[in-house]
Design a protein around this motif. Structure first.
Motif, mmCIF file in Angstrom:
data_model
loop_
_atom_site.group_PDB
_atom_site.id
_atom_site.type_symbol
_atom_site.label_atom_id
_atom_site.label_comp_id
_atom_site.label_asym_id
_atom_site.label_seq_id
_atom_site.Cartn_x
_atom_site.Cartn_y
_atom_site.Cartn_z
ATOM 1 N N SER A 1 0.606 18.697 -1.177
ATOM 2 C CA SER A 1 1.709 18.494 -2.118
ATOM 3 C C SER A 1 1.536 19.330 -3.388
ATOM 4 O O SER A 1 2.202 19.088 -4.375
ATOM 5 N N PHE B 1 -2.515 0.440 -6.729
ATOM 6 C CA PHE B 1 -3.931 0.818 -6.800
ATOM 7 C C PHE B 1 -4.718 -0.258 -7.535
ATOM 8 O O PHE B 1 -5.798 -0.676 -7.094
ATOM 9 N N VAL C 1 9.465 -2.372 -3.521
ATOM 10 C CA VAL C 1 8.696 -1.256 -2.957
ATOM 11 C C VAL C 1 9.506 -0.574 -1.852
ATOM 12 O O VAL C 1 9.537 0.650 -1.751
ATOM 13 N N PHE D 1 8.179 15.778 5.292
ATOM 14 C CA PHE D 1 7.086 16.208 4.420
ATOM 15 C C PHE D 1 6.034 15.098 4.313
ATOM 16 O O PHE D 1 4.833 15.337 4.429
ATOM 17 N N ALA D 2 6.520 13.874 4.106
ATOM 18 C CA ALA D 2 5.602 12.788 3.743
ATOM 19 C C ALA D 2 4.999 12.083 4.943
ATOM 20 O O ALA D 2 3.859 11.622 4.888
ATOM 21 N N LEU E 1 12.407 3.587 -0.205
ATOM 22 C CA LEU E 1 12.096 4.114 1.124
ATOM 23 C C LEU E 1 13.276 3.906 2.067
ATOM 24 O O LEU E 1 13.675 4.811 2.797
ATOM 25 N N VAL F 1 1.228 12.981 6.532
ATOM 26 C CA VAL F 1 0.101 12.697 5.643
ATOM 27 C C VAL F 1 0.043 11.216 5.285
ATOM 28 O O VAL F 1 -1.036 10.638 5.162
ATOM 29 N N SER F 2 1.202 10.596 5.137
ATOM 30 C CA SER F 2 1.211 9.182 4.765
ATOM 31 C C SER F 2 0.604 8.319 5.862
ATOM 32 O O SER F 2 -0.130 7.368 5.577
ATOM 33 N N MET G 1 -4.667 16.412 1.256
ATOM 34 C CA MET G 1 -3.489 15.737 0.703
ATOM 35 C C MET G 1 -3.068 16.378 -0.623
ATOM 36 O O MET G 1 -1.886 16.613 -0.862
ATOM 37 N N TYR H 1 -3.093 8.763 5.743
ATOM 38 C CA TYR H 1 -3.585 8.097 4.535
ATOM 39 C C TYR H 1 -3.638 6.586 4.752
ATOM 40 O O TYR H 1 -4.619 5.916 4.416
ATOM 41 N N LEU H 2 -2.561 6.058 5.335
ATOM 42 C CA LEU H 2 -2.486 4.617 5.593
ATOM 43 C C LEU H 2 -3.670 4.180 6.439
ATOM 44 O O LEU H 2 -4.280 3.132 6.215
ATOM 45 N N ILE I 1 0.833 -1.202 0.000
ATOM 46 C CA ILE I 1 0.000 0.000 0.000
ATOM 47 C C ILE I 1 0.875 1.262 0.000
ATOM 48 O O ILE I 1 0.430 2.341 -0.383
ATOM 49 N N LEU I 2 2.129 1.105 0.416
ATOM 50 C CA LEU I 2 2.964 2.287 0.662
ATOM 51 C C LEU I 2 3.067 3.245 -0.538
ATOM 52 O O LEU I 2 2.961 4.455 -0.358
ATOM 53 N N PRO I 3 3.273 2.765 -1.754
ATOM 54 C CA PRO I 3 3.392 3.734 -2.865
ATOM 55 C C PRO I 3 2.153 4.618 -3.043
ATOM 56 O O PRO I 3 2.261 5.724 -3.561
ATOM 57 N N ILE I 4 0.997 4.141 -2.602
ATOM 58 C CA ILE I 4 -0.209 4.950 -2.751
ATOM 59 C C ILE I 4 -0.228 6.096 -1.756
ATOM 60 O O ILE I 4 -0.670 7.192 -2.070
ATOM 61 N N VAL I 5 0.249 5.838 -0.542
ATOM 62 C CA VAL I 5 0.045 6.826 0.517
ATOM 63 C C VAL I 5 1.137 7.896 0.562
ATOM 64 O O VAL I 5 0.984 8.900 1.244
ATOM 65 N N ILE I 6 2.226 7.702 -0.158
ATOM 66 C CA ILE I 6 3.296 8.701 -0.123
ATOM 67 C C ILE I 6 3.015 9.764 -1.188
ATOM 68 O O ILE I 6 2.696 9.431 -2.320
ATOM 69 N N PRO I 7 3.139 11.046 -0.821
ATOM 70 C CA PRO I 7 2.862 12.096 -1.803
ATOM 71 C C PRO I 7 3.754 11.940 -3.037
ATOM 72 O O PRO I 7 4.938 11.669 -2.937
#
Lengths: 318, 316
Positions: free
Chosen positions: B246, A195, B46, B290-291, B50, B294-295, B242, B298-299, A117-123
């Motif tokens: 950004s 997504f 993924v 920054f991230a 990060l 909000v992340s 969100m 969002y999560l 899910i991480l790529p979706i939630v990072i701006p």
């Protein structure tokens, strides 16, 4: 009969606000597109710009707008190819990963789900900038990672100073795509497939197990079950998701502006990055307005096309 | 929708086979390991960017450019974060000033768009009136158009609103207020459309029951539908937050005073063409700061958001 509320009363606030800051500017922009509105018309007491008729529209289609190596048709073509090539890969990967993730008895499902899910939630602006650094030829994590893998096969690390963003020319002869397109593609695949996996997972879980049981009795192979049961049944969920992804990718300003900057030599420029340059760098407001009118019609065409596709696939019979 | 045809097909088949509760077939060790390998490779791809950013941000040497891949650099420290807090960019602004600008901009536009939007969404969702179709199409048409495509007119028009009283010079375009208006111009149609999608899924029966119990239409909206729509308001508001958090193009085009800059602009100042001397360690710390907030939210909300996009955003 009870007295009905007046729907217009509920609409007034939104219509007032949109009238002032959305619809009026759009009408104004249409007028601007027929003028040579420039930086000298910005001042409070400045003279109004000259009416130039369709000159801006002609100029966009026939010249390079002072941007150098710009052609409207090439940018439009690239933009469409960019959107479609991405979404095809996103949907394919998304479905495949969702199917694996949905396999009964797979270990660590929950952990994978959280990570995926991480790529979706990072701006996106962060993703674009981080990947920009990662694709750096000398210090980037991509080349360093490749060098590390290469060293397992006895390859010298000097081989891996790939200039992902700045390299001119086409790595695959005959296909006019620069290396920076592939850098963008890799980044957007990283961004885009989760997504589709989420949408596909939701659809997969609504398929009753009995169907597969029935197929087993009929002696269907795994592939047959995928093509005959899984795919048709997740299709109603995937088509709108793909359409949504297509429009989002078509307008993916942030990624392209920050990762490749449209380069090298405007090879990866899309309509929106050009539109922003016309305002931000060239300060040709009239011209930019005309360009935006073109964007409007391109998007309208794209929307009608996708609507047509959605309708056509809706009547799909199993 | 083809949903109907497929479900009837499903029920027919299911009836025919009256299948036993599907004994979840056990996965053999071989296939299990193969799938684990695939899933782990994907998870690694993924995580790779990060982990790289986190590792860079912790590096104590404040290295300009990294020369090796390391998860936890030797002598990991939070020094880069401290530096970023004090002054992230060459401009004399602190991180908290940038963050406050971003936060006010995002929260303000998100709340206003949802508050105004929910009324219009309700009218579109529940009432039939003259001009409904035309209005909905115009909202959709605006929604289709990205913010950058209306930038020329907004820039020119907002730039005309200038007030100078003695020493005080105010240019609406060159202020966070102007940016808010430009952002709201795109956010409001989005909020209306998204909320309409949600309201469509709330059964009308509830309101009708309230009407029978003696509520007026307005009361039915305020006491029944609106409370039920609170999660939708929160999710729509968060999506707007969100997007604005950004947002780059509008603020970069409008604002010139570093005191007004947003986080996204600060970030660009750290990577743009004049930022050759900003170390990647510091950039990474900035990216994480920054991230992260909000992340995390969002999560927490993503379950509602993705289903919401499937309802409101896509089904158009």
């Amino acid at each position: 009969m009870r007295k009905k509320i007046n729907p217009y009363l509920y609409l007034i606030p939104a219509l007032l606000v949109m009238g002032v800051i959305t619809f009026y500017p759009m009408g104004f922009q249409l007028w601007m597109s027929f003028t040579n509105y420039g930086i000298r018309n910005l001042r409070f007491d400045a003279p109004p710009p000259d009416w130039v008729g369709l000159a801006n529209y002609v100029r966009i289609l026939t010249t390079n707008l002072g941007l150098g190596n710009f052609s409207f048709w090439r940018v439009l073509g690239f933009n469409l190819f960019w959107a479609f090539s991405n979404v095809i890969i996103h949907v394919t990967l998304g479905i495949m990963i969702a199917v694996v993730l949905n396999t009964a008895g797979l270990w660590f499902k929950r952990i994978y789900r959280v990570i995926y899910i991480l790529p979706i939630v990072i701006p996106q602006i962060i993703v674009a900038n981080v990947f920009r650094n990662m694709f750096d030829p000398d210090w980037g994590a991509i080349n360093q990672g490749l060098a590390l893998i290469g060293s397992l096969f006895g390859l010298s690390p000097d081989l891996f100073h790939i200039r992902w963003i700045a390299q001119l020319g086409y790595p695959i002869s005959g296909i006019p795509l620069t290396l920076s397109y592939f850098a963008l593609l890799i980044t957007n695949i990283w961004l885009g497939w989760p997504f589709m996996t989420i949408v596909a997972t939701g659809a997969l879980q609504s398929i009753p197990h009995e169907l597969y049981g029935a197929a087993d009795i009929d002696g269907a192979s795994g592939l047959q079950k995928f093509w005959r049961i899984t795919l048709p049944l997740i299709r109603p969920a995937m088509v709108p998701a793909a359409v949504y992804g297509l429009v989002v990718t078509f307008n993916l300003f942030t990624l392209i502006y920050f990762l490749s900057g449209g380069g090298p030599l405007r090879e990866t420029e899309i309509l929106l990055t050009v539109a922003f340059r016309l305002v931000n760098e060239q300060r040709l407001y009239g011209l930019a307005a005309a360009f935006s009118v073109y964007i409007f019609f391109v998007l309208l065409g794209l929307t009608l096309l996708t609507n047509y596709i959605t309708r056509a696939t809706e009547s799909y019979e199993i | 929708m083809s949903d109907n045809s497929s479900t009837s097909f499903v029920t027919r088949l299911a009836k025919r086979f009256k299948a036993k509760p599907s004994s979840s077939r056990r996965l053999g060790l071989g296939p299990q390991l193969l799938l684990q390998l695939i899933m782990f490779t994907i998870a690694a791809s993924v995580m790779y960017p990060l982990l790289w950013v986190i590792s860079l941000s912790l590096d104590p040497r404040n290295i300009l450019r990294p020369t090796e891949l390391r998860l936890i650099p030797p002598g990991a420290t939070l020094e880069n974060y401290r530096q970023v807090f004090i002054q992230p960019t060459p401009n004399p602004v602190s991180l908290s000033e940038l963050a406050l600008n971003s936060f006010s901009l995002s929260i303000g536009t998100a709340i206003v768009s949802v508050l105004i939007g929910v009324f219009a969404a309700y009218a579109f969702s529940r009432r039939r009136f003259a001009g409904r179709q035309a209005l909905m199409i115009s909202v959709l048409a605006v929604l289709m158009l990205p913010a950058i495509a209306t930038l020329p007119a907004l820039f020119v028009l907002l730039n005309r609103v200038q007030i100078s009283i003695g020493e005080i010079q105010f240019n609406l375009r060159n202020s966070l207020w102007g940016v808010s208006l430009a952002v709201l111009s795109g956010l409001l149609p989005f909020a209306i459309w998204n909320l309409k999608g949600y309201l469509d899924t709330i059964p009308k029966d509830l309101e009708e029951a309230a009407l029978i119990d003696g509520c007026t239409r307005n009361q039915a909206f305020f006491r029944v539908t609106l409370p039920l729509a609170v999660p939708a308001l929160a999710v729509t508001g968060f999506l707007g937050f969100m997007a604005t958090w950004s947002e780059f193009a509008i603020s970069w085009q409008f604002l010139t005073n570093p005191k007004d800059f947003t986080l996204a602009m600060g970030l660009y100042n750290m990577v743009g063409q004049f930022a050759g001397s900003v170390s990647w360690s510091r950039f990474s710390a900035m990216a994480i700061l920054f991230a992260l907030p909000v992340s995390v939210v969002y999560l927490y909300l993503q379950k509602y958001i993705v289903s919401g996009l499937a309802i409101g955003g896509v089904k158009g």
